[in-house]
Design a protein around this motif. Sequence first.
Motif, PDB file in Angstrom:
ATOM      1  N   ILE A  62      36.885  45.884  50.082  1.00 41.51           N
ATOM      2  CA  ILE A  62      38.258  45.355  50.051  1.00 41.51           C
ATOM      3  C   ILE A  62      38.798  45.566  48.642  1.00 41.51           C
ATOM      4  O   ILE A  62      38.194  45.116  47.664  1.00 41.51           O
ATOM      5  CB  ILE A  62      38.302  43.865  50.426  1.00 41.51           C
ATOM      6  N   SER A  63      39.919  46.239  48.535  1.00 40.32           N
ATOM      7  CA  SER A  63      40.567  46.484  47.256  1.00 40.32           C
ATOM      8  C   SER A  63      41.921  45.776  47.214  1.00 40.32           C
ATOM      9  O   SER A  63      42.462  45.379  48.252  1.00 40.32           O
ATOM     10  CB  SER A  63      40.745  47.989  47.014  1.00 40.32           C
ATOM     11  N   ILE A  64      42.464  45.639  45.988  1.00 38.50           N
ATOM     12  CA  ILE A  64      43.721  44.917  45.779  1.00 38.50           C
ATOM     13  C   ILE A  64      44.683  45.827  45.028  1.00 38.50           C
ATOM     14  O   ILE A  64      44.309  46.437  44.014  1.00 38.50           O
ATOM     15  CB  ILE A  64      43.495  43.614  44.994  1.00 38.50           C
ATOM     16  N   VAL A  65      45.905  45.921  45.522  1.00 41.89           N
ATOM     17  CA  VAL A  65      46.979  46.670  44.868  1.00 41.89           C
ATOM     18  C   VAL A  65      48.048  45.665  44.450  1.00 41.89           C
ATOM     19  O   VAL A  65      48.609  44.950  45.289  1.00 41.89           O
ATOM     20  CB  VAL A  65      47.568  47.736  45.810  1.00 41.89           C
ATOM     21  N   ASP A  66      48.330  45.593  43.127  1.00 44.15           N
ATOM     22  CA  ASP A  66      49.265  44.606  42.585  1.00 44.15           C
ATOM     23  C   ASP A  66      50.604  45.279  42.297  1.00 44.15           C
ATOM     24  O   ASP A  66      50.738  46.039  41.340  1.00 44.15           O
ATOM     25  CB  ASP A  66      48.688  43.989  41.314  1.00 44.15           C
ATOM     26  N   ARG A  67      51.589  44.980  43.155  1.00 45.43           N
ATOM     27  CA  ARG A  67      52.953  45.450  42.932  1.00 45.43           C
ATOM     28  C   ARG A  67      53.902  44.302  42.609  1.00 45.43           C
ATOM     29  O   ARG A  67      55.117  44.480  42.617  1.00 45.43           O
ATOM     30  CB  ARG A  67      53.467  46.181  44.175  1.00 45.43           C
ATOM     31  N   GLY A  68      53.328  43.122  42.340  1.00 50.02           N
ATOM     32  CA  GLY A  68      54.139  41.951  42.043  1.00 50.02           C
ATOM     33  C   GLY A  68      53.912  41.429  40.644  1.00 50.02           C
ATOM     34  O   GLY A  68      53.952  40.208  40.417  1.00 50.02           O
ATOM     35  N   GLN A  69      53.695  42.323  39.687  1.00 58.50           N
ATOM     36  CA  GLN A  69      53.480  41.903  38.313  1.00 58.50           C
ATOM     37  C   GLN A  69      54.743  41.262  37.735  1.00 58.50           C
ATOM     38  O   GLN A  69      55.862  41.520  38.211  1.00 58.50           O
ATOM     39  CB  GLN A  69      53.047  43.105  37.472  1.00 58.50           C
ATOM     40  N   SER A  88      46.913  34.801  40.308  1.00 58.81           N
ATOM     41  CA  SER A  88      46.347  33.787  41.196  1.00 58.81           C
ATOM     42  C   SER A  88      46.127  34.347  42.598  1.00 58.81           C
ATOM     43  O   SER A  88      45.150  33.992  43.271  1.00 58.81           O
ATOM     44  CB  SER A  88      47.280  32.567  41.253  1.00 58.81           C
ATOM     45  N   LEU A  89      47.004  35.242  43.047  1.00 60.62           N
ATOM     46  CA  LEU A  89      46.796  35.883  44.346  1.00 60.62           C
ATOM     47  C   LEU A  89      45.550  36.776  44.342  1.00 60.62           C
ATOM     48  O   LEU A  89      44.812  36.840  45.329  1.00 60.62           O
ATOM     49  CB  LEU A  89      48.039  36.703  44.717  1.00 60.62           C
ATOM     50  N   ARG A  90      45.313  37.443  43.262  1.00 61.83           N
ATOM     51  CA  ARG A  90      44.106  38.271  43.151  1.00 61.83           C
ATOM     52  C   ARG A  90      42.850  37.399  43.229  1.00 61.83           C
ATOM     53  O   ARG A  90      41.863  37.763  43.872  1.00 61.83           O
ATOM     54  CB  ARG A  90      44.129  39.062  41.847  1.00 61.83           C
ATOM     55  N   HIS A  94      39.929  37.441  46.122  1.00 56.20           N
ATOM     56  CA  HIS A  94      38.517  37.592  45.739  1.00 56.20           C
ATOM     57  C   HIS A  94      37.651  36.493  46.332  1.00 56.20           C
ATOM     58  O   HIS A  94      36.502  36.729  46.715  1.00 56.20           O
ATOM     59  CB  HIS A  94      38.403  37.607  44.220  1.00 56.20           C
ATOM     60  N   ASP A  95      38.182  35.270  46.415  1.00 61.50           N
ATOM     61  CA  ASP A  95      37.395  34.140  46.896  1.00 61.50           C
ATOM     62  C   ASP A  95      37.351  34.051  48.419  1.00 61.50           C
ATOM     63  O   ASP A  95      36.343  33.614  48.983  1.00 61.50           O
ATOM     64  CB  ASP A  95      37.953  32.833  46.331  1.00 61.50           C
ATOM     65  N   ARG A  96      38.391  34.482  49.095  1.00 61.10           N
ATOM     66  CA  ARG A  96      38.493  34.219  50.538  1.00 61.10           C
ATOM     67  C   ARG A  96      38.247  35.451  51.406  1.00 61.10           C
ATOM     68  O   ARG A  96      37.823  35.304  52.555  1.00 61.10           O
ATOM     69  CB  ARG A  96      39.855  33.636  50.872  1.00 61.10           C
ATOM     70  N   LEU A  97      38.528  36.636  50.944  1.00 62.92           N
ATOM     71  CA  LEU A  97      38.355  37.844  51.745  1.00 62.92           C
ATOM     72  C   LEU A  97      37.023  38.489  51.384  1.00 62.92           C
ATOM     73  O   LEU A  97      36.833  38.965  50.257  1.00 62.92           O
ATOM     74  CB  LEU A  97      39.509  38.820  51.509  1.00 62.92           C
ATOM     75  N   GLY A 106      39.410  47.654  53.540  1.00 63.43           N
ATOM     76  CA  GLY A 106      40.597  46.819  53.610  1.00 63.43           C
ATOM     77  C   GLY A 106      41.337  46.874  52.281  1.00 63.43           C
ATOM     78  O   GLY A 106      40.720  46.969  51.218  1.00 63.43           O
ATOM     79  N   VAL A 107      42.672  46.828  52.345  1.00 64.48           N
ATOM     80  CA  VAL A 107      43.510  46.876  51.146  1.00 64.48           C
ATOM     81  C   VAL A 107      44.515  45.741  51.226  1.00 64.48           C
ATOM     82  O   VAL A 107      45.335  45.686  52.161  1.00 64.48           O
ATOM     83  CB  VAL A 107      44.232  48.227  51.010  1.00 64.48           C
ATOM     84  N   LEU A 108      44.466  44.826  50.245  1.00 65.74           N
ATOM     85  CA  LEU A 108      45.445  43.752  50.143  1.00 65.74           C
ATOM     86  C   LEU A 108      46.473  44.162  49.095  1.00 65.74           C
ATOM     87  O   LEU A 108      46.129  44.388  47.931  1.00 65.74           O
ATOM     88  CB  LEU A 108      44.781  42.433  49.757  1.00 65.74           C
ATOM     89  N   THR A 109      47.722  44.229  49.499  1.00 68.61           N
ATOM     90  CA  THR A 109      48.810  44.640  48.595  1.00 68.61           C
ATOM     91  C   THR A 109      49.684  43.432  48.294  1.00 68.61           C
ATOM     92  O   THR A 109      50.162  42.762  49.207  1.00 68.61           O
ATOM     93  CB  THR A 109      49.646  45.756  49.224  1.00 68.61           C
ATOM     94  N   ILE A 110      49.868  43.164  46.989  1.00 71.22           N
ATOM     95  CA  ILE A 110      50.765  42.103  46.542  1.00 71.22           C
ATOM     96  C   ILE A 110      52.144  42.735  46.356  1.00 71.22           C
ATOM     97  O   ILE A 110      52.359  43.519  45.419  1.00 71.22           O
ATOM     98  CB  ILE A 110      50.261  41.465  45.240  1.00 71.22           C
ATOM     99  N   ASP A 111      53.076  42.431  47.246  1.00 67.73           N
ATOM    100  CA  ASP A 111      54.403  43.040  47.199  1.00 67.73           C
ATOM    101  C   ASP A 111      55.358  42.295  46.269  1.00 67.73           C
ATOM    102  O   ASP A 111      56.229  42.923  45.647  1.00 67.73           O
ATOM    103  CB  ASP A 111      55.002  43.097  48.612  1.00 67.73           C
TER     104      ASP A 111
END
Length: 309
Positions: A62-69, A88-90, A94-97, A106-111
């Motif tokens: 599972i990776s994370i893409v941060d577009r909400g900086q 905090s979303l990252r 990390h803790d729940r997924l 899986g890819v979680l994207t912060i929009d």
Amino acid sequence: MRPNRSPLSLLPLRRSLRIALAASLPLMALSACDHADSRPTTTFAPPQFSSQPPLHLNVASISIVDRGQPGMVPGDLSARAPFPPDQSLRQMAHDRLIASGSGGQGVLTIDRASILHQPGGLLDGQLNVHLDVTSADGRSTGYAVAQVTRTYDPKTKSGNTDTPENLNALTDMMLQDMSVELENQIRNNLGNWLVTPPVPGSVAAQPLDGAETATPAAPVSGAVAPYSNSVTLGGGPTDSTPSSATTTTTQTTAKPVPRGDDGPDAIFPAGYPSDDTGSTTQTTKGSQLRSPPPGTLTLPGSTTSGTTN
């Protein structure tokens, strides 16, 4: 009546006051600094998600893409929060997924993760994320979208409302809402991608399709190995076959009888049955041939009498 003082006599007094005031300025500045340093420092704890169960997904990573900086939205104040919402979303992801599969990703994207200052001292926060999952072969895919908005009123009559305390309070409330909303969206839209992790210390079930090779049984004591003259006893070969391990076959044979003349008898070619046996077995060629008792047979042309002279 007091005599009038000359203005010249007041000059030394004014000069003394100026000197005293100038000398006291550094002391006043130092006391002000001491007063400012004596104010208590507020510490903020990072958001915690340990009270909520993790979500195990059937993917290998599972990776994370941060577009909400911070600063991605005009007027965004999230950078001034003790813990910016995107970070905090990252941490929440990390803790729940948890990746609990052997393939796929899986890819979680912060929009979006923003906090805006509205008229009247209100603070508006908004979080947008989406989760994409893909199988190892790329044929099976799925996604879930979660959005949270919240308005916070610090109820401050005067002064600024975008203080670190207020920004941190709004961030915590949005993170708790997002944690619940994201779980609901995953269960509703990606329920077939959720797996149950094995309990530590549990016994794994044996497959029933024959994939596991059965352990060959130990050789039975006394069994003769095929194509061998040795007998296995206690797991080791031996050259001599013990009597207890052999099977003796008893065959019933006819009692040997001394053989007489091999030629057939003139009177009883088939032989004469024995008087001392009750056997119904027919006599074969090799059986004993017996003649009638003396006096039973007479020559042709002779007269039969009770007494032979």
